[in-house]
Design a protein around this motif. Structure first.
Motif, short mmCIF file in Angstrom:
data_model
loop_
_atom_site.label_atom_id
_atom_site.label_comp_id
_atom_site.label_asym_id
_atom_site.label_seq_id
_atom_site.Cartn_x
_atom_site.Cartn_y
_atom_site.Cartn_z
N SER A 75 -21.23 15.99 59.16
CA SER A 75 -21.33 15.84 60.61
C SER A 75 -20.63 16.95 61.37
N GLU A 76 -20.06 17.91 60.63
CA GLU A 76 -19.40 19.02 61.31
C GLU A 76 -20.43 19.80 62.09
N MET A 77 -20.10 20.12 63.33
CA MET A 77 -21.03 20.89 64.15
C MET A 77 -21.38 22.19 63.41
N GLY A 78 -22.66 22.50 63.30
CA GLY A 78 -23.07 23.74 62.64
C GLY A 78 -23.32 23.61 61.15
N THR A 79 -23.24 22.39 60.62
CA THR A 79 -23.38 22.20 59.17
C THR A 79 -24.66 21.43 58.85
#
Lengths: 175, 427
Positions: free
Chosen positions: B82-86
């Protein structure tokens, strides 16, 4: 009602865990799929199956963003509006969607068909702008594709939309 | 380059068991099953495979912490991505599910576990059919269930869905969530290796990490270490997004530079100049052009006060308003803070409010210092990494882009503060 309709799947799900409580998030997905949002009835049923307090289920509904505490439209459009998507036009996309549907973000169309929301990262940053609609991803969107998608969904709804939902398909694997 | 992880790009239909087996699939598991669990752990240790979720902890070492002969243990696959950009684990899950299953089964054998759960974010339900199909194929082929491949080892595997909470990627929060609770981390100890799911010894491994394991068993640790650098060996999937020509996943050997990665992605979109890079989604400090020559390794960005993390590279072009970019990221952390510990709950709330008012043109010079002060008050005091990470975009953007903050603040005062020295002289 969940029990009657999905008895076999629910038993298979519960058998996966040493504690019934572990099944709660799955069952909430199923309940929401059935009732549209986490209504009192949905919460009570899930709590009964897991043998836990309904208050606990209510707490989960508040904590996890995929559960809706209030009624929503038949199709919930959740546009990813995080930084990575915003760098590729998601903010303008949300404005366009809001204008076309004539509802603000978090609003629902008068016919109860669409709810528009913005959400945090959906893990498809390379295909922005994108959204999920009832857990299905629609990627690399633009205005034309959005129009098309809305028209398709309206048509499907008129024809009774009997296609199994994402949640129903996933529950069909519970054996 | 031939892929080790994104092999489906070279081999059509790799998600089918039959195709996967034609290409060496489950040979790593067979090999593992012919050894003792301790030997399997030694091989993974020798490969120096490190956690791909971002923390970089030694995978074999993690497995070795599980008490020997514990009657009940768990392996949890962390597909909460859920990390932004992943967006790497989703591609693997959809297209190369068997490699994840095989890696997880090897992990299960190594720690004596008979039930594996793949914790997937709820938003990946549509992407999960491929994984469910793969599990089904394995059950029918005797690769899951009782007496796997005639070895006497038995193990089941199930997908488990979260419901939209970034924090559940933190291992203790993930365990709580799987137990049916709010996804809130706990303060370690107890460590999951001793008291994890249902208070039993538990290993939580990132999806990409586990996808590395089968090939390590087949080809050996020396082959694995021939890729990458001594401290950061092996292949890595790098997620590139933002203002680039060709966003997407790129599998590379670690040690490649950030500049090379930007070039692979076609450079900055529209021929514009590079301005800044979020090297680890929202969770790593922002870096600027002096860091582009650094190697993508766990240690590569240390001289630039940043981290590789999950290698989620978000590139920004010269026209990007850095106060706006920072605001977007702090909004994310404020929203995703689980609310359990005060420094993170209150800190992210106030950081968001103050950046918002600077961005809106209602800020003052003192607000910039206030941001640093709030961040200082959070540093080292949060219960988990989410809170600790949330301050890094703010602090690093102030370090690199202070003039942009000052310009916003000056504009708020009708532009009069543009010449502070002159104003002081008049008084």
């Amino acid at each position: 009602m969940l029990r009657e309709k999905y008895g076999k799947e629910i038993d298979a799900l519960l058998a996966r865990f040493p504690e019934k409580k572990s099944a709660v998030l799955h069952l909430m997905h199923l309940a929401q799929n059935e009732y549209g949002h986490m209504s009192d009835e949905a919460i009570r049923e899930v709590a009964e199956i897991c043998e836990i307090d309904p208050t606990h289920v209510l707490g989960l509904a508040g904590f996890y963003t995929l559960y809706y505490e209030e009624p929503v439209g038949k199709y919930v459009l959740e546009v990813c509006n995080d930084l990575a998507c915003a760098l590729r036009g998601s903010e303008e996309f949300v404005e366009m969607a809001s204008r076309k549907l004539d509802i603000p973000v978090d609003g629902t169309t008068n016919d109860g068909m669409f709810t528009l929301k913005t959400v945090m990262c959906l893990g498809a940053c390379d295909r922005a702008p994108m959204l999920q609609c009832n857990l299905k991803f629609y990627e690399n969107l633009d205005e034309a594709k959005f129009d098309n998608m809305i028209a398709m969904l309206r048509m499907k709804a008129e024809q009774g939309d009997d296609e199994p939902s994402v949640v129903e398909r996933i529950f069909s694997y519970m054996k | 380059m031939e892929h080790v992880l994104l092999r489906h790009r070279d081999i059509p239909n790799l998600k089918k068991l039959e195709v996967y087996r034609e290409h060496g699939g489950y040979e790593g598991l067979k090999k593992a099953l012919s050894m003792t669990p301790a030997e399997v752990i030694e091989i993974v240790k020798a490969s120096n495979l490190r956690g791909r979720g971002g923390a970089g902890f030694g995978t074999g070492v993690k497995w070795s912490f599980i008490p020997k002969n514990a009657p009940e243990t768990y392996v949890l696959i962390n597909t909460d991505e859920s990390e932004m950009g992943t967006f790497k684990d989703r591609e693997l899950t959809e297209n190369n599910p068997h490699q994840i299953i095989e890696g997880a089964l090897i992990a299960a054998y190594a720690i004596g576990c008979h039930k594996v759960f793949n914790y997937m974010r709820g938003e990946f339900m549509d992407a999960a059919y491929a994984f469910e199909e793969a599990l089904q194929e394995c059950r029918e082929a005797g690769i899951l269930g009782d007496n796997i491949l005639g070895s006497g080892f038995s193990c089941e595997m199930y997908t488990h869905f979260g419901a939209g909470a970034y924090i559940c990627g933190e291992e203790t929060a993930l365990i709580e969530s799987l137990a049916g609770n709010l996804g809130q981390p706990w303060s370690k100890p107890p460590f999951p290796a001793i008291e994890g799911l249902y208070k039993k010894p538990t290993v939580v491994n990132n999806t990409e990490t586990l996808a590395n394991v089968p090939m390590i068993l087949i080809n050996g640790p020396d082959w694995y270490k021939s890729m990458g650098t001594p401290q950061s060996p092996g292949p890595k999937i790098v997620c590139i997004s933002g203002h680039v020509e060709r966003p997407g996943n790129y599998e590379v050997h670690m040690g490649v530079t950030y500049r090379e990665l930007l070039e692979m992605a076609g450079g900055i979109r529209g021929g514009k100049k590079f301005k800044a890079l979020f090297p680890s989604g929202g969770s790593g400090p922002i870096v600027v052009d002096d860091a582009l020559g650094a190697p993508l390794t766990y240690e590569g960005l240390t001289p630039f006060d940043s981290v590789m993390g999950s290698a989620s590279l978000v590139f920004l072009d010269e026209d990007t308003d850095m106060v706006w970019a920072t605001l977007k990221v702090i909004e994310f952390f404020r929203h995703e803070s689980c609310g359990k510990c005060t420094p993170c709950r209150e800190g992210t709330f106030w950081l968001d409010r103050v950046v918002q008012r600077i961005y809106d043109g209602r800020g003052t010079e003192a607000d910039i210092r206030l941001l640093q002060s709030i961040a200082g008050g959070m540093k080292g005091k949060c219960l988990c990494a989410l809170g600790e990470f949330s301050i890094s975009p703010i602090l690093s953007s102030i370090v690199h882009f202070l003039p942009e903050y000052k310009a916003k603040v000056a504009a708020a005062k009708g532009g009069k503060v543009a010449q502070p020295a002159a104003a002081a002289a008049v008084r």
